[in-house]
Design a protein around this motif. Sequence first.
Motif, short mmCIF file in Angstrom:
data_model
loop_
_atom_site.label_atom_id
_atom_site.label_comp_id
_atom_site.label_asym_id
_atom_site.label_seq_id
_atom_site.Cartn_x
_atom_site.Cartn_y
_atom_site.Cartn_z
N ILE A 1 0.86 -1.21 0.16
CA ILE A 1 0.05 0.07 -0.02
C ILE A 1 0.80 1.31 -0.18
N LEU A 2 1.77 1.25 0.77
CA LEU A 2 2.65 2.54 0.86
C LEU A 2 3.48 2.69 -0.31
N SER A 3 3.60 1.52 -1.21
CA SER A 3 4.50 1.92 -2.33
C SER A 3 3.48 1.95 -3.63
N MET A 4 2.21 2.21 -3.31
CA MET A 4 1.24 2.24 -4.44
C MET A 4 1.73 3.68 -5.20
N ARG A 5 1.45 3.24 -6.51
CA ARG A 5 1.59 4.41 -7.56
C ARG A 5 0.50 4.43 -8.40
N PHE A 6 -0.16 5.31 -8.95
CA PHE A 6 -1.31 5.13 -10.00
C PHE A 6 -1.09 6.68 -10.88
N THR A 7 -0.97 6.07 -12.29
CA THR A 7 -1.30 7.04 -13.07
C THR A 7 -1.84 6.45 -14.41
N ALA B 1 4.06 13.40 -7.03
CA ALA B 1 3.68 13.00 -5.69
C ALA B 1 2.55 11.75 -5.97
N GLY B 2 2.57 10.78 -5.15
CA GLY B 2 1.44 9.84 -4.99
C GLY B 2 0.52 10.14 -4.06
N HIS B 3 -0.05 9.03 -3.41
CA HIS B 3 -1.19 9.22 -2.57
C HIS B 3 -0.73 9.53 -1.04
N PHE B 4 0.74 9.18 -0.82
CA PHE B 4 0.93 9.44 0.63
C PHE B 4 1.90 10.66 0.58
N ILE B 5 1.29 11.82 0.10
CA ILE B 5 1.97 12.86 -0.20
C ILE B 5 2.49 13.59 0.97
N GLN B 6 2.35 13.42 2.11
CA GLN B 6 2.92 14.13 3.39
C GLN B 6 4.07 13.58 3.86
N GLN B 7 4.23 12.39 3.27
CA GLN B 7 5.72 11.43 3.52
C GLN B 7 6.45 11.72 2.33
N GLU B 8 5.88 11.49 1.01
CA GLU B 8 6.54 11.46 -0.10
C GLU B 8 7.36 12.80 -0.47
N LYS B 9 6.69 13.79 -0.23
CA LYS B 9 6.98 15.35 -0.38
C LYS B 9 6.85 15.94 0.78
N ALA B 10 7.88 15.64 1.79
CA ALA B 10 7.57 16.02 3.19
C ALA B 10 7.82 17.64 3.31
N ASP B 11 8.95 18.09 2.76
CA ASP B 11 9.46 19.30 2.91
C ASP B 11 8.47 20.36 2.22
N GLU B 12 8.04 19.72 1.05
CA GLU B 12 7.27 20.66 0.13
C GLU B 12 5.72 20.79 0.96
N VAL B 13 5.29 19.78 1.32
CA VAL B 13 3.75 19.73 1.94
C VAL B 13 3.94 20.47 3.30
#
Length: 317
Positions: A177-183, A294-306
């Motif tokens: 789940i945490l590695s999930m990507r969707f486009t 960025a995927g679904h878990f955005i606050q972790q994937e792009k932590a500084d930006e968020v």
Amino acid sequence: MIRHRTVEANGIAIHVAESGEEASQRVVVFLHGFPELWYSWRHQMESLAARGYRCVAPDLRGYGATAAPPDVASYSAFHVVGDVVALFDVLGLDKVFLVGHDWGAIIAWYLCLFRPDRVTALVNTSVAFMRVGATIKPSDYLNRLYGPTYYICRFQEPGVAEKEYSPANARNIMRRILSMRFTPESSGGKKPEAADADEDKPLPPWLTEADMDYFVSEFERTGFTGAINYYRNMDRNWELAAPWADAKVQVPTRYIVGDGDLTYHYPGIQDYIHKGGFKVDVPLLEDVVVIPGAGHFIQQEKADEVSDHIYDFISKF
């Protein structure tokens, strides 16, 4: 530094993680999604605490060290909003900055509908506002759109999903789940799925093995039933919220989503977000931020930006 405590609120024990100066009057409350924990906000809590904010991130009911009532009906949005408002009261918080993600975003939308007097400003991520007054039950809509094998449809019957989401298999489940990507390009046009990922692939660069260990240890202990029960209340939420069918979210709002988030690729959602419908339902929506890559878990994937987007918005108030 993260501090932990458990408080009694709304009749249950709620585990709360906190950072920053406890005396600060500028308080940010973070609401996590599925299947996560307060821990999903660790980066934002560190960043905003360093900028003078008091940060509060509970494990929502059914998750982590917070109580998990056995009755499925105890996981309605009304119960969870009640938990959060009661938590405000126990902690002496009159008004807060509210930040949500995934199911936490849904709860935040409801909270701002029901109790806008308790929220100074809202930053919601991933899940856009969904009008309460839809004419079809959410489960019926998803069945028509994706069929009964779609994960949210499979979640509806107690006991069925638990066979797939076994605590003994928590590590593989969380890795998928945490590695999930969707486009649309990578999916080949198939329906978005909650566990669309190869469990044998290495973790994404934003997630360490220590991070994974934390999530896994909690779900091995608690199982996934409490988390799944949120989905089992989608129709109940729709029915109970009927009096708010025409209500608007009257709270200053910033919305953040990744361009690779499955929620950003549901049919019609981008037209709704960008062509005026969203602004009609959330009149104080100030801007929409779409983060490339960025995927679904955005606050972790792009932590500084968020974290910067949250600070940039709430610092205006």
